[in-house]
Design a protein around this motif. Structure first.
Motif, PDB file in Angstrom:
ATOM      1  N   ILE A  74      43.956  47.247  28.833  1.00 10.44           N
ATOM      2  CA  ILE A  74      44.513  48.360  28.045  1.00 10.44           C
ATOM      3  C   ILE A  74      45.997  48.541  28.365  1.00 10.44           C
ATOM      4  O   ILE A  74      46.844  48.634  27.475  1.00 10.44           O
ATOM      5  CB  ILE A  74      43.749  49.670  28.334  1.00 10.44           C
ATOM      6  N   VAL A  75      46.311  48.586  29.665  1.00  9.75           N
ATOM      7  CA  VAL A  75      47.693  48.808  30.103  1.00  9.75           C
ATOM      8  C   VAL A  75      48.576  47.624  29.713  1.00  9.75           C
ATOM      9  O   VAL A  75      49.702  47.798  29.226  1.00  9.75           O
ATOM     10  CB  VAL A  75      47.744  49.070  31.618  1.00  9.75           C
ATOM     11  N   ALA A  76      48.060  46.415  29.918  1.00  9.35           N
ATOM     12  CA  ALA A  76      48.855  45.212  29.626  1.00  9.35           C
ATOM     13  C   ALA A  76      49.177  45.103  28.139  1.00  9.35           C
ATOM     14  O   ALA A  76      50.266  44.659  27.755  1.00  9.35           O
ATOM     15  CB  ALA A  76      48.111  43.970  30.099  1.00  9.35           C
ATOM     16  N   PHE A  77      48.229  45.533  27.296  1.00  4.40           N
ATOM     17  CA  PHE A  77      48.446  45.460  25.852  1.00  4.40           C
ATOM     18  C   PHE A  77      49.465  46.508  25.393  1.00  4.40           C
ATOM     19  O   PHE A  77      50.356  46.218  24.582  1.00  4.40           O
ATOM     20  CB  PHE A  77      47.116  45.663  25.108  1.00  4.40           C
ATOM     21  N   LEU A  78      49.353  47.730  25.913  1.00  8.16           N
ATOM     22  CA  LEU A  78      50.222  48.815  25.462  1.00  8.16           C
ATOM     23  C   LEU A  78      51.573  48.823  26.177  1.00  8.16           C
ATOM     24  O   LEU A  78      52.573  49.274  25.613  1.00  8.16           O
ATOM     25  CB  LEU A  78      49.523  50.164  25.688  1.00  8.16           C
ATOM     26  N   HIS A  79      51.614  48.321  27.410  1.00  9.52           N
ATOM     27  CA  HIS A  79      52.854  48.331  28.211  1.00  9.52           C
ATOM     28  C   HIS A  79      53.039  46.959  28.868  1.00  9.52           C
ATOM     29  O   HIS A  79      52.927  46.815  30.088  1.00  9.52           O
ATOM     30  CB  HIS A  79      52.795  49.439  29.267  1.00  9.52           C
ATOM     31  N   PRO A  80      53.329  45.956  28.052  1.00  5.84           N
ATOM     32  CA  PRO A  80      53.357  44.576  28.561  1.00  5.84           C
ATOM     33  C   PRO A  80      54.540  44.261  29.478  1.00  5.84           C
ATOM     34  O   PRO A  80      54.482  43.291  30.233  1.00  5.84           O
ATOM     35  CB  PRO A  80      53.425  43.739  27.279  1.00  5.84           C
TER      36      PRO A  80
END
Length: 515
Positions: free
Chosen positions: A444-450
């Motif tokens: 989730i984090v990697a997708f939204l805040h790469p």
């Protein structure tokens, strides 16, 4: 030539009344000083009240207008709105040095003596009267209004010891021991929390504000005092503890209303300026904007909370203390684990509860942990508010089932009976391991805040768990050493313990209204 234009060596050469006259010095009232120096600063585009944020278009213009009008001033506002700081900054508008008759307790102007001491000395020595120079920092007097303040403290009284020592009768004016106000002659006098001053004491200020003179017992004293008065008051005091008597309020020329920061950014500037963060802490703890936003949002939530007494207000000291505690929590964890560097966590934010409990006045008062529970709720609301700035709104995901739910993997994992404990004092390795146990969380984090670094990624992973708990997708329970996240349904069958006595009578647990 005005003395303000003289250099320090030149001032040191003026040590007598005769030398002062030759210098071309001309007396000015303290209000005229403030006015003239303010005009100079405004014309030169110089900042007049440095370090005061958020008042640039409201309070400061009102204050400048009051000074230009040569008014006595009352700063009215809730606690923690920089009222006293503003008053103290007015000292910078005074001349750097003024001449006084050496040895005078009333800061007598050598050209316009006020006290008997100065008049007699000048009559005796003439142009040889010794003159000293008083710095503007010594021309500020501040008094906190408390119930034990007396007229003798503020104005003065006959001193029997002085009469006996000088062998003078009580009818002699020289036996008077002057109070704080006469001793503030040619300066700024501040009374903090004016409504707390007893009404009969407030009455003693009438003549001083209107006529500039004082009355002491039976003495026929006419002292045209030259004082800039600044008062501070809290609107709550008008109803709870006291009030400003109407005739005194009528004699205060300008009443200026202060307010809390009108934006998170202004609040952060104030907190950054005021928070006492040690160099060692700055080198050890790395922070980010989100955690600073959360600290400020807690104050915003508190000021709008139904649990917090709005009349009392929420001081800016709340966010300052909370931020200091947050940094110290991270520092303590690093010291315990022997780490040379650490990144701030949401757990550190939640650990700042003790900094909040004494800063809010509750509408209802229950057991001691009541304030702590309110503080946790305020922190939870702050997390919920900022969660939507970083992650999709879970409530919209529930309503629009055609949109893929990014939190489904995380929810399903907790729904299978899994739990994860995020401990407050765990080392970085253990902290990251516990967050990595939750499948789909990093995705989730990697997708939204790469583009975030490793430390910020884990911080956002923890933040995501807290945000999901605030939106009731998972459950969050406080445990002794930290926070436990698990499925919402299973948590309904397990009542969380907040340190209270489970056997307490239900009636005793009900909050009591504050009297």
């Amino acid at each position: 030539m005005a003395y303000a234009q003289l250099s320090s060596p030149e001032l040191q050469q003026i040590t007598t009344l005769g030398a002062l006259k030759k210098s071309g010095y001309k007396s000015r009232s303290v209000k005229q000083e403030l006015r003239d120096n303010l005009i100079t600063k405004l014309q030169s585009k110089e900042e007049v009240f440095p370090g005061i944020f958020g008042y640039e278009e409201t309070v400061i213009p009102d204050l400048q207008r009051a000074i230009l009008s040569m008014h006595h001033i009352n700063l009215l506002g809730l606690r923690g709105q920089a009222k006293t700081r503003i008053a103290r900054l007015m000292v910078d508008l005074l001349d750097e040095y003024i001449p006084v008759v050496e040895g005078s307790e009333l800061n007598d102007d050598p050209l316009q003596p006020l006290s008997i001491f100065a008049k007699n000395l000048i009559a005796e020595r003439g142009d040889d009267t010794p003159v000293s120079w008083m710095h503007r920092s010594d021309r500020y007097t501040e008094k906190l209004a408390t119930p034990d303040v007396s007229v003798a403290d503020l104005i003065g009284d006959a001193d029997p010891i002085k009469a006996a020592t000088l062998k003078l009768p009580y009818s002699d004016e020289r036996v008077i021991h002057f109070g704080l106000i006469p001793r503030s002659h040619r300066g700024i006098f501040v009374i903090n929390e004016l409504p707390d001053l007893q009404a009969r004491i407030q009455v003693s200020l009438f003549n001083i504000l209107q006529e500039g003179d004082i009355q002491i017992r039976g003495f026929k004293v006419r002292l045209p005092l030259d004082i800039q008065f600044v008062f501070t008051a809290n609107p709550e005091d008008y109803t709870n503890r006291g009030s400003i008597v109407t005739p005194l309020k009528d004699r205060i020329d300008s009443q200026i209303i202060t307010h809390y920061p009108k934006s998170i950014e202004i609040g952060k500037r104030i907190t950054r300026q005021e928070a006492r963060i040690k160099p060692a802490q700055e080198g050890l703890v790395t922070t980010n904007e989100l955690v600073r936003d959360l600290v400020e949002q807690v104050a915003v939530e508190a000021r709008g909370s139904e649990f917090v007494d709005a009349k009392s207000g929420v001081s800016a000291r709340l966010t300052i203390a909370a931020y200091e505690s947050l940094i110290s929590a991270a520092e303590r964890r690093a010291l315990i684990n022997g780490e040379k560097k650490t990144y701030v966590r949401i757990a550190d934010f939640m650990a700042a509860v003790p900094a909040l409990t004494g800063k809010v006045e509750l509408v209802y008062e229950g057991e001691q942990e009541g304030a702590g529970l309110v503080a946790e709720k305020l922190m939870g609301k702050a997390i919920r508010t900022y969660f939507l700035n970083y992650f999709p709104d879970p409530d919209k995901q529930k309503k629009k089932k055609t949109i893929p739910n990014p939190y489904k993997t995380v929810q399903d994992w907790f729904g299978s009976g899994n739990t994860v404990d995020v401990l407050n004092d765990s080392a970085d390795k253990e902290y990251r391991k516990s967050l990595d146990e939750v499948p789909g969380l990093r995705d989730i984090v990697a997708f939204l805040h790469p583009n975030e670094d490793k430390d910020t990624t884990y911080f956002l992973m923890e933040f995501c768990l807290h945000g999901l708990a605030e939106h009731s997708l998972i459950s969050r329970n406080r445990v002794t050493a930290g926070t436990q996240f698990k499925d919402l349904l299973s948590s309904m069958f397990t009542m969380p313990s907040f340190g209270g006595d489970e056997d307490e009578d239900e009636e005793e647990e009900k909050p009591r209204r504050r009297r």
